[in-house]
Scaffold this active site. Structure first.
Site, mmCIF file in Angstrom:
data_model
loop_
_atom_site.group_PDB
_atom_site.id
_atom_site.type_symbol
_atom_site.label_atom_id
_atom_site.label_comp_id
_atom_site.label_asym_id
_atom_site.label_seq_id
_atom_site.Cartn_x
_atom_site.Cartn_y
_atom_site.Cartn_z
ATOM 1 N N ASP A 197 0.869 -1.171 0.000
ATOM 2 C CA ASP A 197 0.000 0.000 0.000
ATOM 3 C C ASP A 197 0.909 1.225 0.000
ATOM 4 O OD1 ASP A 197 -1.863 1.994 0.528
ATOM 5 O OD2 ASP A 197 -2.103 1.461 2.635
ATOM 6 N N GLU A 231 -0.663 10.816 0.777
ATOM 7 C CA GLU A 231 -1.939 10.098 0.866
ATOM 8 C C GLU A 231 -2.153 9.502 2.248
ATOM 9 O OE1 GLU A 231 -4.986 7.009 0.652
ATOM 10 O OE2 GLU A 231 -2.882 6.792 1.250
ATOM 11 N N GLU A 232 -1.097 8.961 2.847
ATOM 12 C CA GLU A 232 -1.256 8.281 4.138
ATOM 13 C C GLU A 232 -1.637 9.231 5.265
ATOM 14 O OE1 GLU A 232 -1.613 5.299 4.574
ATOM 15 O OE2 GLU A 232 -0.478 4.144 3.117
#
Length: 355
Positions: A197, A231-232
């Site tokens: 991910d 994004e995280e």
């Protein structure tokens, strides 16, 4: 007999690049090295690459001449290069480090993990993440000790016994910390590593670019690939180029509980924590997966958000969808399969050649 898109993908290229990406540290906010890597790879393939002020990368693939004049606009594909990690919060009097998480993960998933502290002088120091009560031979409540930020620390692999010793190494509050990815690509196609991910999706996007270049194909309309770097922490693709009218976020598919996807499937997400994805786009992706013989599953992720979620929250007037390779144990010791990564690339190609 006609070769399908899935069969014609260059899997060795995708998997070799994936391994390189996984072994390149890139916690959110510390993505300079990996962005240099993806820029160089993009330029090898002959596509234009630009950086936004925030540090995201945008790769442009021109579409067929005259297409899009009727208001269709540009198709966006996004994936994120940033990962979970940490930052030095404090240097303890004992010479260990207290850290603050980057991204959302359970503390027990990093206990015992090797790590690198990235100092601002460009050097690194190795360490290990431990509970503050790391030995059952010493602490009677070691097993029950709650794994939370205040009860975790990093033991440095240097001869340090005090805060001053650590500072002499060059370590400071605010230094980034990356986890050892422990990457392993097995001959039978299984891939286990931290940070699948979302580096599995980034590799799939480059599989798309490599296929287009090798096959001499042009997408029907212009495509812009967005490689995001935050994004995280929730705002990866909060800005996207204004000519994009459709955005497919390419991010890992969550597995487990009442979800139907497996590690060999392309996961098509119909709804996540930000709400339903575009009905027409999702339906078309399902149709194309069936037509191309790509194993897939449709699922709903109530504890999940994507780059498309960030773009919509940022005010983008777009249609959005979400797909990605199935990944087990997300935000932990993750695993996927080469079939899911290749399937993701094939489904994206099928969409952009007709969209």
């Amino acid at each position: 007999m006609t070769t399908s898109i899935l069969e014609s993908l260059n899997r060795p290229y995708i998997l070799n690049l994936l391994e390189t990406l996984l072994r390149t540290p890139s916690p959110s906010g510390y993505c300079m090295t990996i962005m240099k890597l993806v820029r160089e790879e993009t330029e090898k393939l002959g596509y234009a690459f630009e950086m936004t002020p925030k540090g995201n990368g945008i790769i442009t693939v021109p579409g067929q001449a005259g297409v899009g004049a009727d208001g269709e606009g540009t198709l966006g594909l996004s994936a994120h290069v940033d990962t979970l990690g940490a930052m030095v919060r404090a240097i303890k009097p004992s010479g260990t480090l207290r850290f603050t998480p980057i991204g959302g993960y359970a503390m027990q998933t990093v206990e015992g993990e090797y790590c690198l502290v990235h100092m601002r002088n460009g050097e690194t120091v190795e360490g290990t993440v431990l509970s503050t009560k790391p030995s059952v031979h010493v602490y009677p409540d070691a097993r029950e000790w709650k794994r939370e930020e205040a009860n975790m620390e990093i033991r440095l692999d240097e001869s340090v016994k005090s805060k001053e010793d650590v500072e002499k190494l060059g370590i400071s509050v605010g230094d980034f910390i990356s986890w050892d990815p422990r990457t392993k690509l097995l001959p039978n196609g299984w891939i286990k590593s931290r940070h699948l991910d979302d580096k599995a999706s980034v590799a799939a996007l480059f599989g798309v670019l490599e296929w287009l270049k090798r096959e001499g194909k042009t997408p029907r309309r212009t495509v812009k690939l967005i490689l995001s770097t935050y994004e995280e922490v929730g705002h990866g693709a909060s800005y996207i180029p204004p000519d994009i009218t459709e955005l497919i976020a390419v991010d890992m598919g969550a597995l487990g509980d009442d979800l139907s996807a497996t590690e060999r499937d392309v996961s098509i997400c119909a709804k996540d924590s930000s709400g339903p994805y575009d009905y027409g786009m999702t339906s078309r992706l399902i149709e194309l997966a069936k037509r191309e013989g790509i194993p897939y599953a449709v699922d709903i992720y109530p504890q999940y958000g994507s780059d498309a979620s960030a773009a919509l929250r940022g005010g983008s007037n777009i249609r959005a969808a979400l797909i990605g390779p199935g990944v087990h144990a997300s935000h932990g010791m993750e695993r996927t399969h080469a079939d899911a990564v290749a399937g993701t690339a094939a489904l994206l190609l099928a969409y952009l050649l007709e969209a």
